[in-house]
Design an enzyme around this catalytic site. Structure first.
Site, mmCIF file in Angstrom:
data_model
loop_
_atom_site.group_PDB
_atom_site.id
_atom_site.type_symbol
_atom_site.label_atom_id
_atom_site.label_comp_id
_atom_site.label_asym_id
_atom_site.label_seq_id
_atom_site.Cartn_x
_atom_site.Cartn_y
_atom_site.Cartn_z
ATOM 1 N N GLY A 4 13.840 15.065 -7.144
ATOM 2 C CA GLY A 4 12.961 13.726 -6.934
ATOM 3 C C GLY A 4 12.961 12.898 -8.086
ATOM 4 O O GLY A 4 12.255 12.195 -8.160
ATOM 5 N N ASP A 51 17.537 -1.342 -13.832
ATOM 6 C CA ASP A 51 15.772 -1.179 -13.981
ATOM 7 C C ASP A 51 15.664 -1.119 -15.318
ATOM 8 O O ASP A 51 14.723 -1.965 -15.824
ATOM 9 C CB ASP A 51 15.701 0.595 -13.581
ATOM 10 N N THR A 55 4.233 -4.915 -4.410
ATOM 11 C CA THR A 55 5.706 -4.631 -3.320
ATOM 12 C C THR A 55 6.615 -4.057 -4.298
ATOM 13 O O THR A 55 6.716 -3.769 -5.471
ATOM 14 C CB THR A 55 5.857 -5.992 -2.472
ATOM 15 N N PHE A 64 0.743 -1.197 0.020
ATOM 16 C CA PHE A 64 0.197 -0.059 -0.068
ATOM 17 C C PHE A 64 0.711 1.236 0.033
ATOM 18 O O PHE A 64 0.890 2.378 0.777
ATOM 19 C CB PHE A 64 -0.914 -0.180 1.190
ATOM 20 N N GLU A 122 16.572 8.329 -6.750
ATOM 21 C CA GLU A 122 16.912 7.958 -5.268
ATOM 22 C C GLU A 122 17.939 8.155 -4.653
ATOM 23 O O GLU A 122 18.932 8.231 -5.444
ATOM 24 C CB GLU A 122 16.490 6.208 -5.158
ATOM 25 N N GLY A 169 4.642 7.686 -12.582
ATOM 26 C CA GLY A 169 4.485 8.244 -11.242
ATOM 27 C C GLY A 169 3.417 7.276 -10.606
ATOM 28 O O GLY A 169 3.033 6.268 -11.281
ATOM 29 N N VAL A 210 6.727 -1.977 -17.128
ATOM 30 C CA VAL A 210 7.590 -1.515 -18.325
ATOM 31 C C VAL A 210 7.354 -0.118 -18.739
ATOM 32 O O VAL A 210 6.086 0.049 -18.928
ATOM 33 C CB VAL A 210 7.918 -2.585 -19.284
ATOM 34 N N LYS A 252 13.348 -4.263 -17.430
ATOM 35 C CA LYS A 252 12.044 -3.778 -18.195
ATOM 36 C C LYS A 252 12.357 -4.459 -19.630
ATOM 37 O O LYS A 252 11.663 -4.883 -20.212
ATOM 38 C CB LYS A 252 12.044 -2.380 -18.487
#
Lengths: 341, 168
Positions: free
Chosen positions: A208, A222, A97, A11, A211, A318, A153, A226
């Protein structure tokens, strides 16, 4: 009216955005398609909201901060997905998650056991898909399940849906793209402002876009995840993350960008799948090339045998964008299952 | 992109109107003249050596120019063309000079010394202690050799801990 019970695991930003979208749009789904989405459980790492009979009141839960979860009458402290996921009656499990690229846990176990227990699954999680794709697909096939993962992706680009729904008559022979908005933002900054990598990274973090630990983005992990998902889904590969040849962008210098510029090239972190090979690496591309996009955008080029190149581009994900992709997958499953009745 | 650079030495009769005879076929087959030199201190029996430097899109067109010149009685004394046809760039980032740049070049051109050349090297070094960035222009006779040159650069980069960036 057909009721579909679903469970959310995780969540965070995407999970909450999904709950908000369901609150906003469920009445519309009922009227338009005769589909009623009923969320019966939301699992977090330390407990769960559960109401198997009436369904959860998402409107009240969606804005609760974690330290106020226990104020909800539906909150069960210590009630964990590991122990209770399969005992809750549901049609669809939505696994959201955080991506774990090392061993894909706990998402891999949640997805696998849900499929084996005859639940359809939607996920935004790259970990299980980039490490265990062939195995999961065998389970999907042998259990007659539906498994959708558009949000994993290409940000908001509906690449998998486009392929599965619109391009089936085309043979796709190669995929190339810029699949990570953070690394593209950093390279764009370095190119336009002639600044070194570490300053561009710092600015990306301050704004932002990166990370605190940016390694997944700048080392191409990452993007490689994908690429594996795209190549397996579209080109029929049976690959995993370890099959991707990968180089990061952290060694790129402003001088190298300048040398490239002299030849009217730019340096981009490009993902390519062709001839059975997978690669994510910095490449020299002509300034007027389709892949020369700026900022945090993603772009994917499908090279087809019949229709030349097909290009899809859009913002990197986002919360609300990813949630909209997840919800589209949920609706696809609902509509497919409803037709089968 | 496939463009050949050619240096051709011819003998022309030392009288007006001779040069145009050779320029017409070169232009007709897509040649782009870069330089023309009359070597007047080597005039012999009323013949003057002329050196032409031009770019031509491919080897077939060069062969057609040669045929045409021979047809109109022009004697070609010398013809040199660069190895080739295929050009590509590689940028290496790291301690490119400290890790022996000569050795890097030798290893690449030794794949096929006749058909692979490093035509140009450009470097930008802001601080000698920091990693340098060096660009190489590679020229090969075939696409396959270009791929081999890229592979060799990649092997060397791995071995010397350099970042290699090649064309997509």
């Amino acid at each position: 009216m057909k009721e579909f019970k679903f469970i959310i695991i995780g969540f965070g930003t995407v999970g909450r955005s999904l709950a908000k979208l369901v609150v906003k749009k469920n009445e519309q789904f009922k009227k338009k398609w005769g589909i009623n989405l009923k969320c019966v459980a939301i699992f977090e790492y330390n407990g769960a909201f559960v109401d198997e009979i009436n369904g959860l009141d998402l409107k009240t839960i969606v804005d609760l901060p974690p330290n106020e979860f226990s104020s909800s009458p539906n909150w069960k402290n210590g009630y964990l997905a590991n122990d209770h996921l399969n005992s809750i009656d549901s049609n669809i499990v939505v696994e959201l998650t955080k991506t774990n690229i090392k061993d894909a846990e706990p998402a891999y176990t949640y997805i696998k056991t849900s499929l084996l227990n005859n639940r359809d699954v939607v996920t935004s999680n790259k970990g299980p898909l980039s490490l265990y794709y062939p195995e999961l697909m065998k389970i999907v096939s042998s259990n007659n399940r539906l498994f959708r993962f558009e949000a994993s992706v290409g940000g908001i680009i509906p690449i998998l849906g486009t392929y599965k729904n619109l391009l089936l008559a085309n043979k796709i022979i190669a995929i190339s793209g810029i699949l990570n908005g953070t690394s593209n933002y950093i390279l764009t900054k370095m190119t336009l402002e002639k600044i070194p990598f570490d300053i561009a990274l710092k600015e990306a973090q301050e704004n932002g876009y990166a990370e605190a630990d940016p390694s997944l983005d700048i080392q191409g992990i990452d993007a490689a995840s994908k690429l594996v998902i795209l190549a397996n889904s579209i080109l029929g590969y049976e690959s995993s993350l370890s099959n991707v040849k990968r180089q990061g962008i952290d060694k790129i210098t402003p001088e190298a960008i300048e040398l490239a510029r002299e030849e009217r090239y730019v340096i981009k972190h490009v993902a390519v799948a062709r001839d059975g090979k997978l690669e994510v690496a910095p490449k020299l591309i002509p300034e007027n090339h389709t892949l020369n996009i700026s900022g945090t955008k993603n772009i994917i080029i499908l090279k087809t045998e019949e229709a030349g190149e097909i290009v899809l581009s859009g913002r990197g994900a986002g919360g609300i964008e990813a949630a909209s992709a997840v919800l589209s997958d949920i609706l696809y499953i609902c509509k497919t299952r409803k037709k089968e009745i | 992109m496939e463009i050949l650079n050619v240096e051709m030495e011819l003998e022309l009769v030392d009288s007006p109107g001779q040069l145009i005879k050779i320029l017409v076929p070169i232009g007709k087959f897509g040649g782009n003249i870069i330089n023309i030199f009359h070597i007047r201190d080597r005039i012999k029996n009323n013949y003057v050596p002329v050196i032409l430097n031009f770019d031509i899109p491919d080897i077939n067109k060069l062969n057609k120019i040669k045929e045409k010149l021979q047809e109109i009685g022009i004697k070609i004394i010398r013809l040199e063309r660069d190895v080739g046809a295929y050009k590509g760039h590689v940028i290496l980032i790291g301690h490119v000079f400290d890790s022996d740049i000569n050795d890097t070049i030798d290893e690449v051109i030794n794949i096929n010394i006749e058909k692979i050349q490093i035509r140009k090297i450009s470097a930008l070094i802001r601080d000698p202690k920091k990693p340098s960035s060096v660009k190489f222009l590679i020229q090969t006779e075939t696409e396959d050799l270009m791929e081999k040159a890229y592979q060799k650069f990649e092997e060397i980069s791995k071995h010397k801990n350099l970042l290699m960036i090649k064309e997509l």
